[in-house]
Design a protein around this motif. Structure first.
Motif, PDB file in Angstrom:
ATOM      1  N   UNK A  78       1.640  -1.363   2.152  1.00 40.06           N
ATOM      2  CA  UNK A  78       1.976   0.706   2.275  1.00 40.06           C
ATOM      3  C   UNK A  78       1.005   0.549   1.408  1.00 40.06           C
ATOM      4  N   UNK A  79       0.269   1.593   1.125  1.00 35.91           N
ATOM      5  CA  UNK A  79      -1.463   1.602  -0.319  1.00 35.91           C
ATOM      6  C   UNK A  79      -1.347   3.635   0.115  1.00 35.91           C
ATOM      7  N   UNK A  80      -1.819   4.022  -1.140  1.00 39.88           N
ATOM      8  CA  UNK A  80      -2.087   5.089  -1.418  1.00 39.88           C
ATOM      9  C   UNK A  80      -3.218   4.946  -0.651  1.00 39.88           C
ATOM     10  N   UNK A  81      -2.985   6.990   0.508  1.00 42.51           N
ATOM     11  CA  UNK A  81      -3.933   6.549   1.228  1.00 42.51           C
ATOM     12  C   UNK A  81      -5.431   7.346   0.690  1.00 42.51           C
ATOM     13  N   UNK A  82      -5.383   7.576  -0.393  1.00 37.11           N
ATOM     14  CA  UNK A  82      -6.411   7.920  -1.079  1.00 37.11           C
ATOM     15  C   UNK A  82      -7.432   6.852  -1.730  1.00 37.11           C
ATOM     16  N   UNK A  83      -6.263   6.325  -3.445  1.00 37.51           N
ATOM     17  CA  UNK A  83      -7.054   5.351  -3.458  1.00 37.51           C
ATOM     18  C   UNK A  83      -7.011   4.132  -2.948  1.00 37.51           C
ATOM     19  N   UNK A  84      -6.741   3.307  -2.001  1.00 36.45           N
ATOM     20  CA  UNK A  84      -6.205   2.316  -1.390  1.00 36.45           C
ATOM     21  C   UNK A  84      -5.043   1.586  -2.182  1.00 36.45           C
TER      22      UNK A  84
END
Length: 185
Positions: free
Chosen positions: A76-82
C-alpha cells in the motif's frame, strides 16, 4: 484445493485517491521489516518478525507467491510520494475464493488507509481475477479490523475458536464479500 494457476501482478498500480497498491520493491523493505517488529502489529499477526534472512529473501518469496498462484502480495503506497504505508495480500484458497490480509504501518494508522486499500484490492480481485468471494478474518478483539470489514461492506459469516499465543484460545470473526457485483462501497 489450492489455486491452480499463476497470478499476473497488475501491470500498473491499482489507484484510488490518495493510495495505490503495487508490487514490492527493494526500497520498501526497510519499512516492511520495521513494521514486522511493531508491538501492535505483532499483537494480531501470526508471522514472526522479519530477520535478516527473511529480508534477504522477501522479494523472491513475493515473486514465488505470484508465480505459484498462492498469493498476491502488494504494498500500500501513498499515491503522491510512493512511500510504503502498509502491506496487503490476497491468499488464495482456490480459484474462486481468497482471504485478504493487511497491515498499516504505525505512522499511518487512523487515517482510513486500510478500508481504502481493501476496497481497491477486492474490486480488482472480483473484476480482474474473477473471484467469487473474498474473506476477511479478524481476531474478535481487533476492533480496527472488524470496523474495516464493516466499512467495506463485508458481511459476518461466522466465527471459530483456534489456538492462540501461549496456549490461550482466540476467537476469529469471519467476514465474506461475494461477487460478481460492485466492489465494496
Amino acid at each position: 484445493m489450492a489455486r491452480s494457476r499463476p497470478i499476473e501482478p497488475p501491470a500498473t498500480p491499482l489507484s484510488g485517491g490518495e493510495l495505490s497498491l503495487r508490487v514490492r520493491r527493494a526500497s520498501d523493505l526497510d519499512a516492511i521489516v520495521a513494521a514486522s517488529h511493531d508491538p501492535e502489529s505483532r499483537r494480531w499477526l501470526d508471522d514472526e518478525p522479519m530477520d535478516d534472512e527473511a529480508r534477504r529473501t522477501s522479494l523472491a518469496r513475493a515473486d514465488a507467491a505470484w508465480a505459484s498462484g498462492r498469493a498476491a502480495p502488494l504494498v500500500i503506497a501513498d499515491a503522491t510520494t510512493d512511500e510504503p504505508v502498509g502491506i496487503i495480500n490476497l491468499q488464495f484458497r482456490d480459484d474462486a475464493v481468497a482471504t485478504v490480509a493487511y497491515s498499516v504501518f504505525p505512522g499511518h494508522r487512523g487515517r482510513g488507509v486500510a478500508p481504502r486499500a481493501v476496497r481497491l484490492l477486492v474490486g480488482w480481485a472480483l473484476a480482474e481475477l474473477r473471484l467469487r468471494e473474498v474473506v476477511l478474518e479478524a481476531d474478535e478483539g481487533n476492533t480496527a479490523s472488524i470496523r474495516v470489514a464493516e466499512k467495506c461492506g463485508f458481511h459476518r459469516v461466522g466465527s471459530r475458536t483456534e489456538p492462540g499465543g501461549h496456549g490461550v484460545p482466540r476467537t476469529v470473526v469471519v467476514f465474506g464479500f461475494g461477487g460478481p457485483g460492485p466492489a465494496p462501497a
